[in-house]
Design a protein around this motif. Structure first.
Motif, PDB file in Angstrom:
ATOM      1  N   ARG A 105       0.622  -1.409   0.167  1.00  0.00           N
ATOM      2  CA  ARG A 105      -0.191  -0.005  -0.098  1.00  0.00           C
ATOM      3  C   ARG A 105       0.697   1.303   0.224  1.00  0.00           C
ATOM      4  O   ARG A 105       0.244   2.217  -0.140  1.00  0.00           O
ATOM      5  CB  ARG A 105      -1.196  -0.030   0.640  1.00  0.00           C
ATOM      6  N   GLY A 106       2.261   1.286   0.667  1.00  0.00           N
ATOM      7  CA  GLY A 106       3.198   2.188   0.167  1.00  0.00           C
ATOM      8  C   GLY A 106       3.486   2.880   1.599  1.00  0.00           C
ATOM      9  O   GLY A 106       4.179   3.632   1.512  1.00  0.00           O
ATOM     10  N   ASP A 107       3.300   2.026   2.558  1.00  0.00           N
ATOM     11  CA  ASP A 107       3.102   2.801   4.032  1.00  0.00           C
ATOM     12  C   ASP A 107       4.684   2.055   4.247  1.00  0.00           C
ATOM     13  O   ASP A 107       4.724   0.908   5.133  1.00  0.00           O
ATOM     14  CB  ASP A 107       2.111   2.264   4.681  1.00  0.00           C
ATOM     15  N   ARG A 108       5.636   2.709   3.936  1.00  0.00           N
ATOM     16  CA  ARG A 108       7.159   1.879   3.773  1.00  0.00           C
ATOM     17  C   ARG A 108       7.412   2.184   5.335  1.00  0.00           C
ATOM     18  O   ARG A 108       8.268   1.569   5.910  1.00  0.00           O
ATOM     19  CB  ARG A 108       7.997   2.396   3.049  1.00  0.00           C
ATOM     20  N   GLU A 109       7.177   3.347   6.032  1.00  0.00           N
ATOM     21  CA  GLU A 109       7.635   3.331   7.347  1.00  0.00           C
ATOM     22  C   GLU A 109       6.587   2.129   8.640  1.00  0.00           C
ATOM     23  O   GLU A 109       7.443   2.005   8.876  1.00  0.00           O
ATOM     24  CB  GLU A 109       7.125   4.649   7.992  1.00  0.00           C
ATOM     25  N   ALA A 110       5.080   2.246   8.441  1.00  0.00           N
ATOM     26  CA  ALA A 110       4.337   1.369   8.947  1.00  0.00           C
ATOM     27  C   ALA A 110       5.318   0.351   8.904  1.00  0.00           C
ATOM     28  O   ALA A 110       5.348  -1.001   9.682  1.00  0.00           O
ATOM     29  CB  ALA A 110       3.503   2.191   8.631  1.00  0.00           C
ATOM     30  N   ALA A 111       5.930  -0.458   7.349  1.00  0.00           N
ATOM     31  CA  ALA A 111       5.867  -2.044   6.673  1.00  0.00           C
ATOM     32  C   ALA A 111       7.108  -1.806   7.855  1.00  0.00           C
ATOM     33  O   ALA A 111       7.785  -3.438   8.382  1.00  0.00           O
ATOM     34  CB  ALA A 111       5.842  -2.069   5.941  1.00  0.00           C
ATOM     35  N   ARG A 112       8.758  -0.761   7.517  1.00  0.00           N
ATOM     36  CA  ARG A 112       9.298  -0.774   8.130  1.00  0.00           C
ATOM     37  C   ARG A 112       9.512  -1.579   9.807  1.00  0.00           C
ATOM     38  O   ARG A 112      10.597  -1.974  10.341  1.00  0.00           O
ATOM     39  CB  ARG A 112      10.607   0.601   7.775  1.00  0.00           C
ATOM     40  N   GLU A 113       8.740  -0.491  10.586  1.00  0.00           N
ATOM     41  CA  GLU A 113       8.673  -0.472  12.132  1.00  0.00           C
ATOM     42  C   GLU A 113       8.263  -1.995  12.425  1.00  0.00           C
ATOM     43  O   GLU A 113       8.089  -2.865  13.238  1.00  0.00           O
ATOM     44  CB  GLU A 113       7.406   0.920  12.463  1.00  0.00           C
ATOM     45  N   GLN A 114       6.577  -2.179  11.231  1.00  0.00           N
ATOM     46  CA  GLN A 114       6.382  -3.870  11.269  1.00  0.00           C
ATOM     47  C   GLN A 114       7.051  -4.606  11.512  1.00  0.00           C
ATOM     48  O   GLN A 114       7.424  -6.299  12.391  1.00  0.00           O
ATOM     49  CB  GLN A 114       5.131  -4.161  10.624  1.00  0.00           C
ATOM     50  N   PHE A 115       7.894  -5.058  10.599  1.00  0.00           N
ATOM     51  CA  PHE A 115       9.044  -6.148  10.449  1.00  0.00           C
ATOM     52  C   PHE A 115      10.023  -5.447  11.066  1.00  0.00           C
ATOM     53  O   PHE A 115      10.405  -7.334  11.442  1.00  0.00           O
ATOM     54  CB  PHE A 115       9.660  -5.871   8.827  1.00  0.00           C
ATOM     55  N   THR A 116      10.284  -4.646  11.138  1.00  0.00           N
ATOM     56  CA  THR A 116      11.360  -4.549  12.916  1.00  0.00           C
ATOM     57  C   THR A 116      11.141  -5.388  14.039  1.00  0.00           C
ATOM     58  O   THR A 116      11.576  -6.174  14.442  1.00  0.00           O
ATOM     59  CB  THR A 116      11.822  -3.434  13.196  1.00  0.00           C
ATOM     60  N   GLU A 117       9.744  -4.947  14.534  1.00  0.00           N
ATOM     61  CA  GLU A 117       9.042  -5.856  15.517  1.00  0.00           C
ATOM     62  C   GLU A 117       8.933  -7.360  15.313  1.00  0.00           C
ATOM     63  O   GLU A 117       9.356  -8.119  16.288  1.00  0.00           O
ATOM     64  CB  GLU A 117       8.027  -5.317  15.200  1.00  0.00           C
ATOM     65  N   LEU A 118       8.411  -7.830  14.241  1.00  0.00           N
ATOM     66  CA  LEU A 118       8.511  -9.207  13.937  1.00  0.00           C
ATOM     67  C   LEU A 118       9.552  -9.579  13.946  1.00  0.00           C
ATOM     68  O   LEU A 118       9.967 -10.903  14.283  1.00  0.00           O
ATOM     69  CB  LEU A 118       8.006  -9.662  12.257  1.00  0.00           C
ATOM     70  N   TRP A 119      11.035  -8.692  13.746  1.00  0.00           N
ATOM     71  CA  TRP A 119      12.592  -9.721  13.264  1.00  0.00           C
ATOM     72  C   TRP A 119      12.682 -10.150  15.398  1.00  0.00           C
ATOM     73  O   TRP A 119      13.784 -10.897  15.305  1.00  0.00           O
ATOM     74  CB  TRP A 119      13.607  -8.393  13.476  1.00  0.00           C
ATOM     75  N   ALA A 120      12.168  -8.466  15.924  1.00  0.00           N
ATOM     76  CA  ALA A 120      12.967  -8.691  17.366  1.00  0.00           C
ATOM     77  C   ALA A 120      11.825 -10.373  17.594  1.00  0.00           C
ATOM     78  O   ALA A 120      12.834 -10.849  19.273  1.00  0.00           O
ATOM     79  CB  ALA A 120      12.600  -7.789  17.892  1.00  0.00           C
ATOM     80  N   GLU A 121      10.529 -10.891  17.101  1.00  0.00           N
ATOM     81  CA  GLU A 121      10.335 -12.217  17.598  1.00  0.00           C
ATOM     82  C   GLU A 121      10.362 -13.235  17.464  1.00  0.00           C
ATOM     83  O   GLU A 121      10.045 -14.012  18.099  1.00  0.00           O
ATOM     84  CB  GLU A 121       7.911 -12.508  18.310  1.00  0.00           C
ATOM     85  N   THR A 122      10.739 -13.174  16.211  1.00  0.00           N
ATOM     86  CA  THR A 122      10.976 -14.578  16.075  1.00  0.00           C
ATOM     87  C   THR A 122      12.706 -15.254  16.174  1.00  0.00           C
ATOM     88  O   THR A 122      13.571 -14.325  15.707  1.00  0.00           O
ATOM     89  CB  THR A 122      10.660 -14.858  14.740  1.00  0.00           C
ATOM     90  N   THR A 123      12.679 -16.280  15.746  1.00  0.00           N
ATOM     91  CA  THR A 123      14.021 -17.209  15.058  1.00  0.00           C
ATOM     92  C   THR A 123      14.599 -17.979  14.122  1.00  0.00           C
ATOM     93  O   THR A 123      15.518 -18.726  13.703  1.00  0.00           O
ATOM     94  CB  THR A 123      15.187 -17.412  16.691  1.00  0.00           C
ATOM     95  N   ASP A 124      13.292 -18.299  14.089  1.00  0.00           N
ATOM     96  CA  ASP A 124      12.189 -19.237  12.944  1.00  0.00           C
ATOM     97  C   ASP A 124      13.133 -18.981  11.807  1.00  0.00           C
ATOM     98  O   ASP A 124      13.239 -17.600  11.246  1.00  0.00           O
ATOM     99  CB  ASP A 124      10.881 -18.948  12.978  1.00  0.00           C
ATOM    100  N   PRO A 125      14.468 -19.059  11.286  1.00  0.00           N
ATOM    101  CA  PRO A 125      14.928 -18.958   9.640  1.00  0.00           C
ATOM    102  C   PRO A 125      13.699 -18.855   8.448  1.00  0.00           C
ATOM    103  O   PRO A 125      14.208 -17.693   7.845  1.00  0.00           O
ATOM    104  CB  PRO A 125      15.618 -20.055   9.667  1.00  0.00           C
ATOM    105  N   LEU A 126      12.930 -19.692   8.506  1.00  0.00           N
ATOM    106  CA  LEU A 126      11.648 -19.193   7.594  1.00  0.00           C
ATOM    107  C   LEU A 126      11.344 -17.873   7.664  1.00  0.00           C
ATOM    108  O   LEU A 126      11.542 -16.813   6.677  1.00  0.00           O
ATOM    109  CB  LEU A 126      10.786 -20.494   7.682  1.00  0.00           C
ATOM    110  N   HIS A 127      10.509 -17.507   8.671  1.00  0.00           N
ATOM    111  CA  HIS A 127      10.407 -16.162   9.344  1.00  0.00           C
ATOM    112  C   HIS A 127      11.633 -15.173   8.962  1.00  0.00           C
ATOM    113  O   HIS A 127      10.944 -13.899   7.771  1.00  0.00           O
ATOM    114  CB  HIS A 127       9.480 -15.838  10.319  1.00  0.00           C
ATOM    115  N   ARG A 128      12.942 -14.781   9.390  1.00  0.00           N
ATOM    116  CA  ARG A 128      13.599 -14.141   9.530  1.00  0.00           C
ATOM    117  C   ARG A 128      14.073 -13.643   7.991  1.00  0.00           C
ATOM    118  O   ARG A 128      13.825 -12.901   7.863  1.00  0.00           O
ATOM    119  CB  ARG A 128      14.738 -14.616   9.824  1.00  0.00           C
TER     120      ARG A 128
END
Length: 147
Positions: free
Chosen positions: A18-41
């Motif tokens: 949808r073009g909301d790069r800032e919100a996407a970047r924030e969401q991906f950064t949060e998800l990154w911190a929550e998982t160690t699974d190689p596929l998810h990461r």
């Protein structure tokens, strides 16, 4: 490990589409911190790269995604409902790296990743995703020919 991560990754991808790069970047950064699974990461890093303003940061995340892909078992994508095998990740990972290296002025590395992406393209199905990635490879080839 729960599979609730996949819909959350999908929601972050939707923000990006949808073009909301800032919100996407924030969401991906949060998800990154929550998982160690190689596929998810791998998926998070692959998409987080696209949200970066600086091509060097984009390259860093693309390289992380490529490294993580090598640690994903063949069975793992099907465990989360993906019909795309791990080997079909590589053309997309390489086209992204090739394009980022091209924009960074590192044409030799861009060509190397184009070649790797083209070599892996036989793993792509003749579907919307496969055609999208093949189009990206063709576009990168054309841009590198013009460089």
């Amino acid at each position: 490990m729960t599979e609730e991560m996949m819909p959350r990754i999908g929601a972050a991808i939707e923000l990006s589409v949808r073009g909301d790069r800032e919100a996407a970047r924030e969401q991906f950064t949060e998800l990154w911190a929550e998982t160690t699974d190689p596929l998810h990461r791998c998926m998070i890093a692959h998409h987080l790269a696209d949200q970066q303003e600086d091509v060097r940061e984009e390259l860093r995340w693309d390289l992380v995604a490529l490294e993580l892909a090598s640690s994903i078992t063949d069975e793992r994508p099907t465990e989360v409902g993906s019909i795309v095998p791990v080997r079909a990740f590589y053309p997309s990972l390489h086209v992204n790296l090739g394009d980022a290296y091209r924009r960074a002025g590192e044409l030799s590395l861009a060509r190397e990743h184009l070649d790797l992406g083209l070599a892996a393209a036989d793993a792509l199905a003749d579907d919307e995703y496969g055609r999208l990635i093949k189009t990206g490879l063709a576009r990168l080839a054309h841009e590198l020919e013009s460089a």
